[in-house]
Design a protein around this motif. Structure first.
Motif, PDB file in Angstrom:
ATOM      1  N   VAL A  14       0.835  -1.201   0.000  1.00 46.87           N
ATOM      2  CA  VAL A  14       0.000   0.000   0.000  1.00 46.87           C
ATOM      3  C   VAL A  14       0.876   1.261   0.000  1.00 46.87           C
ATOM      4  CG1 VAL A  14      -1.759   1.287   1.272  1.00 46.87           C
ATOM      5  CG2 VAL A  14      -1.859  -1.206   1.190  1.00 46.87           C
ATOM      6  N   VAL A  15       1.988   1.191   0.718  1.00 47.60           N
ATOM      7  CA  VAL A  15       2.926   2.314   0.768  1.00 47.60           C
ATOM      8  C   VAL A  15       3.829   2.322  -0.464  1.00 47.60           C
ATOM      9  CG1 VAL A  15       4.745   3.430   2.125  1.00 47.60           C
ATOM     10  CG2 VAL A  15       2.894   2.203   3.283  1.00 47.60           C
ATOM     11  N   ILE A  16       4.308   1.143  -0.849  1.00 52.48           N
ATOM     12  CA  ILE A  16       5.237   1.037  -1.975  1.00 52.48           C
ATOM     13  C   ILE A  16       4.588   1.516  -3.270  1.00 52.48           C
ATOM     14  CG2 ILE A  16       6.558  -0.581  -3.405  1.00 52.48           C
ATOM     15  CD1 ILE A  16       6.876  -2.321  -0.884  1.00 52.48           C
ATOM     16  N   ALA A  17       3.328   1.124  -3.500  1.00 50.95           N
ATOM     17  CA  ALA A  17       2.649   1.478  -4.752  1.00 50.95           C
ATOM     18  C   ALA A  17       2.624   2.989  -4.960  1.00 50.95           C
ATOM     19  CB  ALA A  17       1.226   0.922  -4.742  1.00 50.95           C
ATOM     20  N   TYR A  18       2.395   3.733  -3.884  1.00 51.26           N
ATOM     21  CA  TYR A  18       2.303   5.197  -3.968  1.00 51.26           C
ATOM     22  C   TYR A  18       3.666   5.821  -4.254  1.00 51.26           C
ATOM     23  CZ  TYR A  18       1.049   9.989  -2.558  1.00 51.26           C
ATOM     24  OH  TYR A  18       0.832  11.342  -2.533  1.00 51.26           O
ATOM     25  N   ALA A  61     -11.264   5.897  -5.019  1.00 48.34           N
ATOM     26  CA  ALA A  61     -11.141   4.469  -5.291  1.00 48.34           C
ATOM     27  C   ALA A  61     -10.522   3.732  -4.104  1.00 48.34           C
ATOM     28  CB  ALA A  61     -10.307   4.251  -6.552  1.00 48.34           C
ATOM     29  N   CYS A  62      -9.538   4.369  -3.436  1.00 45.12           N
ATOM     30  CA  CYS A  62      -8.934   3.761  -2.241  1.00 45.12           C
ATOM     31  C   CYS A  62      -9.986   3.538  -1.161  1.00 45.12           C
ATOM     32  CB  CYS A  62      -7.827   4.660  -1.698  1.00 45.12           C
ATOM     33  SG  CYS A  62      -6.294   4.677  -2.657  1.00 45.12           S
ATOM     34  N   ALA A  63     -10.842   4.552  -0.945  1.00 46.02           N
ATOM     35  CA  ALA A  63     -11.846   4.473   0.123  1.00 46.02           C
ATOM     36  C   ALA A  63     -12.859   3.366  -0.121  1.00 46.02           C
ATOM     37  CB  ALA A  63     -12.561   5.815   0.251  1.00 46.02           C
ATOM     38  N   PHE A  64     -13.130   3.047  -1.379  1.00 43.70           N
ATOM     39  CA  PHE A  64     -14.141   2.033  -1.702  1.00 43.70           C
ATOM     40  C   PHE A  64     -13.529   0.687  -2.083  1.00 43.70           C
ATOM     41  CE2 PHE A  64     -16.615   5.922  -2.181  1.00 43.70           C
ATOM     42  CZ  PHE A  64     -17.803   5.570  -1.556  1.00 43.70           C
ATOM     43  N   SER A  65     -12.228   0.528  -1.871  1.00 48.24           N
ATOM     44  CA  SER A  65     -11.564  -0.734  -2.190  1.00 48.24           C
ATOM     45  C   SER A  65     -12.034  -1.841  -1.254  1.00 48.24           C
ATOM     46  CB  SER A  65     -10.041  -0.578  -2.095  1.00 48.24           C
ATOM     47  OG  SER A  65      -9.564   0.338  -3.061  1.00 48.24           O
ATOM     48  N   GLN A  66     -12.284  -3.005  -1.828  1.00 49.48           N
ATOM     49  CA  GLN A  66     -12.758  -4.152  -1.058  1.00 49.48           C
ATOM     50  C   GLN A  66     -11.676  -5.207  -0.848  1.00 49.48           C
ATOM     51  OE1 GLN A  66     -15.971  -4.216   0.249  1.00 49.48           O
ATOM     52  NE2 GLN A  66     -15.992  -2.107  -0.545  1.00 49.48           N
ATOM     53  N   THR A  67     -10.607  -5.135  -1.617  1.00 50.65           N
ATOM     54  CA  THR A  67      -9.502  -6.089  -1.496  1.00 50.65           C
ATOM     55  C   THR A  67      -8.179  -5.329  -1.499  1.00 50.65           C
ATOM     56  OG1 THR A  67      -9.210  -6.400  -3.890  1.00 50.65           O
ATOM     57  CG2 THR A  67     -10.835  -7.820  -2.776  1.00 50.65           C
ATOM     58  N   LEU A  68      -7.126  -6.012  -1.084  1.00 53.24           N
ATOM     59  CA  LEU A  68      -5.796  -5.398  -1.080  1.00 53.24           C
ATOM     60  C   LEU A  68      -5.358  -5.040  -2.495  1.00 53.24           C
ATOM     61  CD1 LEU A  68      -3.233  -4.543   0.387  1.00 53.24           C
ATOM     62  CD2 LEU A  68      -2.429  -6.917   0.275  1.00 53.24           C
ATOM     63  N   SER A  69      -5.658  -5.895  -3.455  1.00 52.80           N
ATOM     64  CA  SER A  69      -5.274  -5.625  -4.845  1.00 52.80           C
ATOM     65  C   SER A  69      -5.946  -4.351  -5.361  1.00 52.80           C
ATOM     66  CB  SER A  69      -5.649  -6.810  -5.744  1.00 52.80           C
ATOM     67  OG  SER A  69      -4.959  -7.971  -5.353  1.00 52.80           O
ATOM     68  N   GLN A  70      -7.223  -4.176  -5.061  1.00 53.60           N
ATOM     69  CA  GLN A  70      -7.926  -2.966  -5.476  1.00 53.60           C
ATOM     70  C   GLN A  70      -7.313  -1.727  -4.821  1.00 53.60           C
ATOM     71  OE1 GLN A  70     -12.084  -3.456  -4.579  1.00 53.60           O
ATOM     72  NE2 GLN A  70     -12.330  -5.229  -5.931  1.00 53.60           N
ATOM     73  N   LEU A  71      -6.939  -1.860  -3.556  1.00 49.94           N
ATOM     74  CA  LEU A  71      -6.344  -0.730  -2.843  1.00 49.94           C
ATOM     75  C   LEU A  71      -4.995  -0.350  -3.447  1.00 49.94           C
ATOM     76  CD1 LEU A  71      -6.522   1.253  -0.493  1.00 49.94           C
ATOM     77  CD2 LEU A  71      -5.545  -0.505   0.998  1.00 49.94           C
ATOM     78  N   VAL A  72      -4.199  -1.338  -3.808  1.00 50.87           N
ATOM     79  CA  VAL A  72      -2.883  -1.072  -4.396  1.00 50.87           C
ATOM     80  C   VAL A  72      -3.030  -0.363  -5.744  1.00 50.87           C
ATOM     81  CG1 VAL A  72      -0.838  -2.152  -5.402  1.00 50.87           C
ATOM     82  CG2 VAL A  72      -1.686  -2.920  -3.181  1.00 50.87           C
ATOM     83  N   VAL A  73      -3.957  -0.837  -6.575  1.00 56.58           N
ATOM     84  CA  VAL A  73      -4.197  -0.195  -7.880  1.00 56.58           C
ATOM     85  C   VAL A  73      -4.660   1.251  -7.681  1.00 56.58           C
ATOM     86  CG1 VAL A  73      -5.630  -0.221  -9.961  1.00 56.58           C
ATOM     87  CG2 VAL A  73      -4.672  -2.355  -9.084  1.00 56.58           C
ATOM     88  N   SER A  74      -5.512   1.467  -6.695  1.00 55.24           N
ATOM     89  CA  SER A  74      -6.000   2.818  -6.409  1.00 55.24           C
ATOM     90  C   SER A  74      -4.870   3.723  -5.929  1.00 55.24           C
ATOM     91  CB  SER A  74      -7.109   2.764  -5.356  1.00 55.24           C
ATOM     92  OG  SER A  74      -8.187   1.957  -5.792  1.00 55.24           O
ATOM     93  N   ARG A  75      -3.938   3.160  -5.162  1.00 57.02           N
ATOM     94  CA  ARG A  75      -2.788   3.946  -4.712  1.00 57.02           C
ATOM     95  C   ARG A  75      -1.877   4.322  -5.878  1.00 57.02           C
ATOM     96  NH1 ARG A  75      -1.743   6.651  -0.217  1.00 57.02           N
ATOM     97  NH2 ARG A  75       0.233   5.673   0.322  1.00 57.02           N
ATOM     98  N   VAL A  76      -1.815   3.468  -6.885  1.00 63.91           N
ATOM     99  CA  VAL A  76      -1.056   3.792  -8.091  1.00 63.91           C
ATOM    100  C   VAL A  76      -1.667   5.015  -8.781  1.00 63.91           C
ATOM    101  CG1 VAL A  76      -0.442   3.004 -10.410  1.00 63.91           C
ATOM    102  CG2 VAL A  76      -0.172   1.461  -8.460  1.00 63.91           C
ATOM    103  N   LEU A  77      -3.003   5.053  -8.866  1.00 67.66           N
ATOM    104  CA  LEU A  77      -3.678   6.216  -9.448  1.00 67.66           C
ATOM    105  C   LEU A  77      -3.371   7.475  -8.640  1.00 67.66           C
ATOM    106  CD1 LEU A  77      -7.204   4.744 -10.325  1.00 67.66           C
ATOM    107  CD2 LEU A  77      -5.339   5.269 -11.902  1.00 67.66           C
ATOM    108  N   GLN A  78      -3.418   7.354  -7.323  1.00 61.40           N
ATOM    109  CA  GLN A  78      -3.065   8.479  -6.456  1.00 61.40           C
ATOM    110  C   GLN A  78      -1.644   8.962  -6.736  1.00 61.40           C
ATOM    111  OE1 GLN A  78      -3.644   7.418  -2.256  1.00 61.40           O
ATOM    112  NE2 GLN A  78      -4.759   9.320  -2.044  1.00 61.40           N
TER     113      GLN A  78
END
Length: 469
Positions: free
Chosen positions: A49-53, A90-107
């Protein structure tokens, strides 16, 4: 509207953008255990989650200047805020770790363009002597972001939910988009510059492969052969870029930058010294919550002494350098930073609170001196024609070091947790954390050899603290 008022609004707009980016680099750290529980993951395997950003920012930074020159500062800054806000939602509405990581990439993609493009807009709106005053104003919020990030993150997690650390960006982002559309000047470069696409791909491939190799040792569960292949491919891509830059007329980063000894040593020292120190905002809140059972808010509050000590120590570096020289200050202080990090292995429930406070204050002090001395050394001798490229490479290295730091800390933490193998998570995690802190401290101490290569008499009578933002 008067030109003076438009310029003031521009400064506030860029300052808020800087604040949003730096805040999100640290606000997540305190919330990782709560995120892990919500997503059904182990709190010790949330570093992606940190690395992706940070890795995304490192990759996109080299292209941000060319994009701004090609499409204009207004369109790019507007798109950056919009993308950052959409990624936050997208991060706030993520349901899985994979979705959260992809959202952090967008951020990260949005954040990577906000800071350099904002700096460019200020440079063009405030030329010559007005630039220093303007850039000093807009960087103040960027320094406040990391100060309040862990505490604000802990407070939101404890009294609301982890989703709110991302949702708070939405109203700010909406106002930022409106203000950008109205007040941001749409300046472009004087001429269309060639963008080094092959060099960009080589350098990006190198960063991604090395980061994946480090993270693959823990969270991703890669086999050793896969990790080895990624490391080899990453190093080969880096070598390929070096060979490409030697013969290219317009490389992404000119090798002329490394003609300056202070820049070369400062850049390499920044990379390896920060691999240790940049892991602390990730490791300390995680240790306090997972092993010592602190609440998120308590864990966030614990990071305040580090930030406050850092602020008060900002002015210590200059007189030390003038008196002792860069080599003595950086070698000695690097060892102090490493020892301070290793001392966090003493954290336990039975440890007196005053001793923990002294450790945090000491780390904050020496870490602040370290950053100021390294930053000043790196940028002080850059030629004017190479200043923009050199600062861009420096910014990329800082974010890359943060990515490598969290990946390396996560890999060590996972390895030691598997080694101790206790059935109770808190027990094995505490032992794993202790070993990880010692290892990260040793890594930092080893970077003192880089600074030892400096001339012993290197001083600068005009040394001024440099904040890298």
């Amino acid at each position: 509207m008067s030109e003076q008022r438009s310029q003031n609004i521009l400064l506030w707009l860029v300052a808020i953008g800087f604040f949003m980016e730096t805040l999100d680099a640290t606000i997540v750290n305190t919330a990782l255990p709560s995120m892990a529980k919500s997503l059904g993951e182990s709190p010790l395997l949330m570093q992606s989650v940190v690395i992706a950003y940070s890795l995304t920012i490192a990759i996109v930074i080299p292209a941000s200047g060319w994009i701004a020159d090609r499409f204009g500062t207004r369109k790019v800054f507007f798109s950056a805020i919009l993308l950052f806000s959409f990624g936050s939602l997208a991060c706030a509405f993520s349901q899985t770790l994979s979705q959260l990581v992809v959202s952090r990439v967008l951020q990260g993609m949005g954040g990577a363009m906000m800071m350099p493009v904002g700096r460019l807009a200020v440079l063009r709106a405030f030329p010559n002597e007005g630039f220093l005053r303007a850039i000093s104003f807009v960087t103040i919020p960027a320094l406040i972001g990391p100060l309040i990030g862990p505490t604000l993150g802990g407070w939101l997690v404890q009294f609301a939910s982890w989703h709110w650390i991302f949702l708070i960006n939405i109203p700010v982002g909406i106002l930022g988009c409106i203000a950008t559309y109205i007040y941001m000047p749409d300046s472009r470069g004087p001429e269309r510059r060639h963008f080094d696409i092959p060099g960009f791909l080589m350098l990006s491939s190198s960063m991604v492969c090395i980061s994946f190799a480090l993270d693959g040792l823990s969270e991703l569960g890669f086999q050793q052969a896969t990790v080895m292949m990624l490391l080899i491919f990453g190093l080969a891509s880096l070598c390929a870029y070096w060979l490409h830059a030697r013969k290219s007329t317009e490389p992404l980063f000119s090798l002329q930058l490394f003609g300056s000894q202070s820049y070369t040593i400062g850049l390499m020292g920044n990379l390896f010294a920060r691999i240790g120190s940049s892991s602390m905002p990730f490791l300390i809140p995680l240790l306090l919550q997972v092993s010592l059972k602190f609440t998120p808010f308590e864990a966030g509050m614990t990071m305040i002494p580090v930030a406050l000590a850092g602020i008060f120590a900002k002015r210590l570096a200059t007189p030390l350098i003038l008196r002792l020289g860069y080599r003595n200050v950086l070698v000695g202080n690097t060892l102090c930073v490493g020892l301070a990090m290793a001392s966090f292995s003493l954290f336990s429930l039975s440890q007196p609170g005053w001793l923990r406070l002294i450790q945090l204050l000491f780390f904050g002090t020496v870490n602040s001196i370290q950053f100021t001395a390294m930053n000043t050394l790196t940028l002080k001798d850059l030629e004017t024609k190479l200043a923009s490229s050199g600062n861009s490479l420096f910014s990329m290295i800082q974010m890359l070091a943060m990515s490598f730091a969290v990946a390396a800390a996560g890999a060590l933490l996972s390895t030691f947790a598997g080694h101790y193998g206790f059935s109770d998570e808190g027990a094995y995690a505490l032992q794993a954390f202790k070993a990880t802190f010692i290892c990260m401290g040793v890594i930092t101490c080893s970077s003192a050899w880089i600074f030892w290569q400096l001339p012993p008499d290197l001083k600068d009578s005009s040394t001024e603290p440099v904040e890298a933002v």
